[in-house]
Design a protein around this motif. Structure first.
Motif, PDB file in Angstrom:
ATOM      1  N   GLN A   1      48.466  46.269  43.951  1.00 46.40           N
ATOM      2  CA  GLN A   1      48.119  44.936  44.846  1.00 46.40           C
ATOM      3  C   GLN A   1      47.039  45.325  45.483  1.00 46.40           C
ATOM      4  OE1 GLN A   1      52.415  44.627  46.013  1.00 46.40           O
ATOM      5  NE2 GLN A   1      52.151  42.579  45.339  1.00 46.40           N
ATOM      6  N   SER A   2      46.595  46.524  45.934  1.00 50.59           N
ATOM      7  CA  SER A   2      45.682  46.762  46.761  1.00 50.59           C
ATOM      8  C   SER A   2      44.320  46.040  46.289  1.00 50.59           C
ATOM      9  CB  SER A   2      45.519  48.356  47.008  1.00 50.59           C
ATOM     10  OG  SER A   2      46.638  48.886  47.439  1.00 50.59           O
TER      11      SER A   2
ATOM     12  N   ASP B   1      45.848  41.944  34.127  1.00 49.73           N
ATOM     13  CA  ASP B   1      46.682  41.569  35.167  1.00 49.73           C
ATOM     14  C   ASP B   1      46.673  42.687  35.999  1.00 49.73           C
ATOM     15  OD1 ASP B   1      47.437  39.219  34.160  1.00 49.73           O
ATOM     16  OD2 ASP B   1      49.439  39.879  33.420  1.00 49.73           O
ATOM     17  N   GLY B   2      46.855  42.503  37.325  1.00 49.41           N
ATOM     18  CA  GLY B   2      47.172  43.403  38.317  1.00 49.41           C
ATOM     19  C   GLY B   2      48.403  42.858  39.248  1.00 49.41           C
TER      20      GLY B   2
ATOM     21  N   ALA C   1      42.375  46.097  37.414  1.00 47.31           N
ATOM     22  CA  ALA C   1      43.555  45.835  36.886  1.00 47.31           C
ATOM     23  C   ALA C   1      44.670  47.046  36.804  1.00 47.31           C
ATOM     24  CB  ALA C   1      43.453  45.106  35.526  1.00 47.31           C
ATOM     25  N   ARG C   2      46.002  46.843  36.492  1.00 44.08           N
ATOM     26  CA  ARG C   2      46.772  48.134  36.253  1.00 44.08           C
ATOM     27  C   ARG C   2      46.074  48.956  35.158  1.00 44.08           C
ATOM     28  NH1 ARG C   2      50.192  43.863  35.127  1.00 44.08           N
ATOM     29  NH2 ARG C   2      51.128  42.854  36.822  1.00 44.08           N
ATOM     30  N   ALA C   3      45.678  48.176  34.019  1.00 46.10           N
ATOM     31  CA  ALA C   3      45.507  49.080  32.915  1.00 46.10           C
ATOM     32  C   ALA C   3      44.187  50.073  33.037  1.00 46.10           C
ATOM     33  CB  ALA C   3      45.307  48.322  31.784  1.00 46.10           C
TER      34      ALA C   3
ATOM     35  N   ARG D   1      59.503  46.498  28.309  1.00 39.69           N
ATOM     36  CA  ARG D   1      58.738  45.516  28.280  1.00 39.69           C
ATOM     37  C   ARG D   1      57.252  45.773  28.152  1.00 39.69           C
ATOM     38  NH1 ARG D   1      61.629  42.130  32.897  1.00 39.69           N
ATOM     39  NH2 ARG D   1      61.941  44.142  33.807  1.00 39.69           N
ATOM     40  N   TRP D   2      56.676  44.650  27.907  1.00 39.01           N
ATOM     41  CA  TRP D   2      55.018  45.020  27.288  1.00 39.01           C
ATOM     42  C   TRP D   2      54.260  44.006  28.360  1.00 39.01           C
ATOM     43  CZ3 TRP D   2      53.478  48.321  23.454  1.00 39.01           C
ATOM     44  CH2 TRP D   2      52.163  48.015  23.255  1.00 39.01           C
ATOM     45  N   VAL D   3      53.191  44.537  29.108  1.00 33.11           N
ATOM     46  CA  VAL D   3      52.514  43.714  29.732  1.00 33.11           C
ATOM     47  C   VAL D   3      51.334  43.076  28.708  1.00 33.11           C
ATOM     48  CG1 VAL D   3      50.448  43.729  31.318  1.00 33.11           C
ATOM     49  CG2 VAL D   3      52.539  45.388  31.999  1.00 33.11           C
TER      50      VAL D   3
END
Length: 279
Positions: A258-259, A89-90, A229-231, A82-84
């Motif tokens: 999530q930190s 987003d985090g 963010a994650r990215a 799947r694609w974020v």
């Protein structure tokens, strides 16, 4: 992998690494290079904007240019992943495989004709990054890492620095986003002040990924950031981990998306960096 094992819940599980992952990484690297070439063709003049809306349209135009190449290429490579959709987003992802992509990491620099920008693509499996490719179009450099397979710059192995004294270290931080709340902004400012006392040189700029490539390559010794963010962080987290570095939050606890903070260091200065950032 060399060095001390990193302290992070995202430490790759090497038992899940498969030969197809290694083959996939080369093709992901090709995709980020192709997208980078398209962005390079748009680079050169400062893109003027008078309003926030104009700025956002210009940022989106760069993103769209790269995504027109990345989305179909990566989908063909891993159709089940799947694609974020939102690069900002985090937090934790649902189980399974996900593409975490920043089509123009450091996009605002690109618009201002500054050289610090890149294209990144990371495959995340059950919330663990398993491979990543980061391409810097203006230098032609491509950084890659796979879980259990090491980190590389254009095929050459990367290793974090052997520095063991924070007082002799170059350290860096990055602004996660321009609209952070006051608490985060003040924490960033306090952390920079603390590092100015304890480290040799403190660098502050965006984007985070380019600082993390420098940690993985042993050019700088530590990077920290509050929020993000994650990215922003997953590509560099895998690169630093596979280059023998340590990943945690700013208090030394295991890091996850999530930190509230992130720290990547050479093993020899990790404890000192935690002590500085925890004051």
């Amino acid at each position: 992998m060399s060095g001390t094992p990193p302290t992070t819940d995202l430490t790759p599980d090497t038992t899940t690494v498969t030969a197809p992952d290694a083959d996939l990484l080369d093709k992901v690297a090709d995709a980020v290079r192709e997208a980078g070439l398209a962005l390079r063709e748009r680079f050169g003049e400062v893109v003027r904007h008078e309003t926030r809306e104009e700025l956002m349209r210009a940022l989106a135009a760069n993103d769209d240019t790269a995504l027109e190449i990345l989305r179909p290429a990566l989908t063909r490579l891993r159709p089940q992943a799947r694609w974020v959709e939102d690069e900002l987003d985090g937090g934790e992802l649902p189980a399974g495989e996900w593409w975490v992509v920043d089509p123009a990491e450091g996009n605002v620099n690109h618009l201002h004709a500054l050289p610090e920008w890149a294209v990144t693509a990371t495959l995340v499996r059950d919330n663990r990054p398993v491979l990543t490719a980061v391409h810097l179009p203006l230098t032609g450099e491509t950084y890659t890492a796979s879980a259990g397979g090491g980190a590389h710059l254009d095929g050459r192995p990367l290793n974090v620095s052997a520095t063991a004294d924070l007082g002799l270290s170059i350290v860096a931080t990055s602004q996660a986003r321009p609209d952070e709340d006051e608490t985060v902004v003040r924490r960033v400012g306090a952390s920079i002040t603390a590092m100015l006392f304890d480290a040799l040189v403190v660098r502050t700029s965006v984007p985070a990924t380019l600082h993390l490539t420098n940690v993985a390559a042993g050019r700088t010794d530590a990077f920290w950031q509050f929020a993000g963010a994650r990215a922003d962080l997953l590509p560099g987290a895998l690169l630093v981990t596979e280059a023998g570095g340590r990943i945690s939050d700013a208090e030394g606890r295991p890091w996850t998306p999530q930190s509230g903070s992130f720290l990547a260091t050479a093993p020899g200065v990790h404890a000192q960096a935690v002590a500085t950032l925890s004051r």
